[in-house]
Scaffold this motif. Structure first.
Motif, PDB file in Angstrom:
ATOM      1  N   ALA A 105     -11.305  63.224 151.370  1.00 44.58           N
ATOM      2  CA  ALA A 105     -12.426  63.705 152.154  1.00 44.58           C
ATOM      3  C   ALA A 105     -13.241  64.659 151.652  1.00 44.58           C
ATOM      4  O   ALA A 105     -12.503  65.803 151.308  1.00 44.58           O
ATOM      5  CB  ALA A 105     -11.963  63.304 153.709  1.00 44.58           C
ATOM      6  N   PHE A 106     -14.467  64.619 151.972  1.00 46.56           N
ATOM      7  CA  PHE A 106     -15.244  65.839 151.846  1.00 46.56           C
ATOM      8  C   PHE A 106     -16.024  65.898 153.054  1.00 46.56           C
ATOM      9  O   PHE A 106     -16.534  65.146 153.652  1.00 46.56           O
ATOM     10  CB  PHE A 106     -16.219  65.711 150.634  1.00 46.56           C
ATOM     11  CG  PHE A 106     -15.727  65.429 149.304  1.00 46.56           C
ATOM     12  CD1 PHE A 106     -14.949  66.399 148.475  1.00 46.56           C
ATOM     13  CD2 PHE A 106     -15.704  64.331 148.617  1.00 46.56           C
ATOM     14  CE1 PHE A 106     -14.620  66.120 147.219  1.00 46.56           C
ATOM     15  CE2 PHE A 106     -15.366  63.807 147.388  1.00 46.56           C
ATOM     16  CZ  PHE A 106     -14.499  65.021 146.640  1.00 46.56           C
ATOM     17  N   GLY A 176      -0.356  56.689 143.725  1.00 43.23           N
ATOM     18  CA  GLY A 176      -1.555  56.672 143.003  1.00 43.23           C
ATOM     19  C   GLY A 176      -1.963  57.826 142.455  1.00 43.23           C
ATOM     20  O   GLY A 176      -1.298  58.887 142.355  1.00 43.23           O
ATOM     21  N   SER A 177      -3.284  57.988 141.943  1.00 43.58           N
ATOM     22  CA  SER A 177      -3.922  59.343 141.399  1.00 43.58           C
ATOM     23  C   SER A 177      -5.232  59.419 142.007  1.00 43.58           C
ATOM     24  O   SER A 177      -5.903  58.356 142.396  1.00 43.58           O
ATOM     25  CB  SER A 177      -3.936  59.428 140.115  1.00 43.58           C
ATOM     26  OG  SER A 177      -4.626  60.353 139.471  1.00 43.58           O
ATOM     27  N   THR A 178      -5.761  60.759 142.198  1.00 40.18           N
ATOM     28  CA  THR A 178      -7.271  60.933 142.729  1.00 40.18           C
ATOM     29  C   THR A 178      -8.194  60.415 141.460  1.00 40.18           C
ATOM     30  O   THR A 178      -9.262  59.900 141.515  1.00 40.18           O
ATOM     31  CB  THR A 178      -7.426  62.348 142.889  1.00 40.18           C
ATOM     32  OG1 THR A 178      -7.162  63.010 141.895  1.00 40.18           O
ATOM     33  CG2 THR A 178      -7.005  62.722 144.056  1.00 40.18           C
ATOM     34  N   ALA A 179      -7.379  60.182 140.321  1.00 41.19           N
ATOM     35  CA  ALA A 179      -8.248  59.582 139.329  1.00 41.19           C
ATOM     36  C   ALA A 179      -8.582  58.082 139.455  1.00 41.19           C
ATOM     37  O   ALA A 179      -9.616  57.623 138.824  1.00 41.19           O
ATOM     38  CB  ALA A 179      -7.345  59.698 137.834  1.00 41.19           C
ATOM     39  N   ASP A 180      -7.861  57.319 140.216  1.00 46.17           N
ATOM     40  CA  ASP A 180      -8.183  56.161 140.577  1.00 46.17           C
ATOM     41  C   ASP A 180      -9.474  55.905 141.634  1.00 46.17           C
ATOM     42  O   ASP A 180      -9.900  54.802 141.865  1.00 46.17           O
ATOM     43  CB  ASP A 180      -7.159  55.493 141.516  1.00 46.17           C
ATOM     44  CG  ASP A 180      -5.633  55.420 140.422  1.00 46.17           C
ATOM     45  OD1 ASP A 180      -5.911  54.878 139.563  1.00 46.17           O
ATOM     46  OD2 ASP A 180      -4.804  55.774 141.042  1.00 46.17           O
ATOM     47  N   ILE A 181      -9.965  57.193 142.094  1.00 43.91           N
ATOM     48  CA  ILE A 181     -11.348  57.201 142.798  1.00 43.91           C
ATOM     49  C   ILE A 181     -12.302  57.526 141.870  1.00 43.91           C
ATOM     50  O   ILE A 181     -12.627  58.976 141.456  1.00 43.91           O
ATOM     51  CB  ILE A 181     -11.100  58.237 144.050  1.00 43.91           C
ATOM     52  CG1 ILE A 181      -9.898  57.975 144.872  1.00 43.91           C
ATOM     53  CG2 ILE A 181     -12.244  58.285 144.813  1.00 43.91           C
ATOM     54  CD1 ILE A 181      -9.719  58.817 145.822  1.00 43.91           C
ATOM     55  N   PRO A 185     -12.781  62.066 142.264  1.00 42.98           N
ATOM     56  CA  PRO A 185     -13.436  61.664 143.546  1.00 42.98           C
ATOM     57  C   PRO A 185     -14.841  62.833 143.522  1.00 42.98           C
ATOM     58  O   PRO A 185     -15.732  62.199 144.381  1.00 42.98           O
ATOM     59  CB  PRO A 185     -12.232  62.583 144.371  1.00 42.98           C
ATOM     60  CG  PRO A 185     -10.973  62.678 143.855  1.00 42.98           C
ATOM     61  CD  PRO A 185     -11.472  62.513 142.385  1.00 42.98           C
ATOM     62  N   LEU A 186     -15.040  63.655 142.719  1.00 40.62           N
ATOM     63  CA  LEU A 186     -16.185  64.404 143.203  1.00 40.62           C
ATOM     64  C   LEU A 186     -17.426  63.416 142.432  1.00 40.62           C
ATOM     65  O   LEU A 186     -18.634  63.759 143.045  1.00 40.62           O
ATOM     66  CB  LEU A 186     -16.153  65.702 141.916  1.00 40.62           C
ATOM     67  CG  LEU A 186     -15.284  66.944 142.537  1.00 40.62           C
ATOM     68  CD1 LEU A 186     -15.290  67.801 141.445  1.00 40.62           C
ATOM     69  CD2 LEU A 186     -15.599  67.457 143.901  1.00 40.62           C
TER      70      LEU A 186
END
Length: 243
Positions: A105-106, A176-181, A185-186
């Motif tokens: 979340a941002f 998983g990985s944030t790379a999946d977003i 994610p940025l």
């Protein structure tokens, strides 16, 4: 049926936890109309005193987008009453098909810039029978938004390859990985800005942006301690109950 009719059907399904047939099962629906239904549903919530808290993206996973046959993300709205405090409780009995996803979340600042990041849990809940829907159906249903939980806010410059674990009662049920977003994610911010401009959503100072899921959604059951751990960001949790 009118846009308002569709919105009221979905609103009742959300309130009662009773599934309804897909809106597109009786008539085709354009994406523009689906977003109009979504906004009409949020207006019903605002009429009951809810306030907008932010936005969320869907189909940020390449695999999920390919599964749905879509080439772009979708956007939905978050309200203050959807938020659960970290370590709080969620009543699975109020849902139709509640499932949970670990996310990033941002928090947005002036001019919709990112000022902080946090681990998050999103509880999704399609109001349609059998958890099946078309692109227009899920957009009209506010991208299956149900509830969200935010962990501690922090500052972190790189988010592109952080390990993510989803745990039920201390046991890992998805990884998983944030790379999946979106690969990073940025990238959710420019995607949200673009979608907000196209479909009439608002990115306000202090609002939340849920960037998308880092694993597949996992069905929720009552009596579970649900936790998401994001390397470098920390953890966030919720307890499920029924009734």
């Amino acid at each position: 049926m009118t846009v308002e009719d569709h919105a009221e059907r979905l609103d009742r399904a959300t309130a009662t936890g009773q599934a309804i047939p897909q809106l597109t099962s009786t008539e085709p629906m354009s994406l523009a109309t689906a977003y109009a239904v979504q906004h009409a549903g949020i207006a019903l919530r605002e009429g009951r005193g809810e306030t907008l808290a932010g936005v969320k993206l869907g189909f940020t996973s390449k695999a999920k987008a390919e599964q749905m046959g879509v080439s772009d993300v979708i956007i939905g709205s978050l309200t203050d009453r959807m938020r659960i405090e970290d370590g709080g409780t969620f009543d699975v009995g109020r849902g139709v098909h509640p499932r949970v996803e670990p996310e990033v979340a941002f928090r947005l600042g002036p001019d919709a810039g990112i000022v902080a990041v946090a681990p998050a849990l999103e509880i999704i809940d399609s109001r349609y029978r059998d958890f099946e829907f078309s692109l227009a159906d899920v957009v009209a249903d506010n991208t299956s938004a149900s509830a969200f939980v935010l962990g501690p806010w922090t500052q972190l410059d790189r988010l592109d390859a952080l390990a993510v674990d989803l745990l039920f009662d201390g046991e890992v049920v998805a990884t998983g990985s944030t790379a999946d977003i979106l690969g990073d994610p940025l990238r959710a911010l420019p995607a949200a800005q673009r979608m907000a401009a196209a479909y009439g959503h608002r990115l306000r100072d202090g609002s939340v942006l849920l960037a998308g899921a880092a694993t597949a959604a996992v069905a929720l059951r009552a009596g579970t301690h649900v936790e998401a751990r994001v390397a470098g960001l920390g953890s966030v949790s919720v307890h499920t109950v029924e009734g």
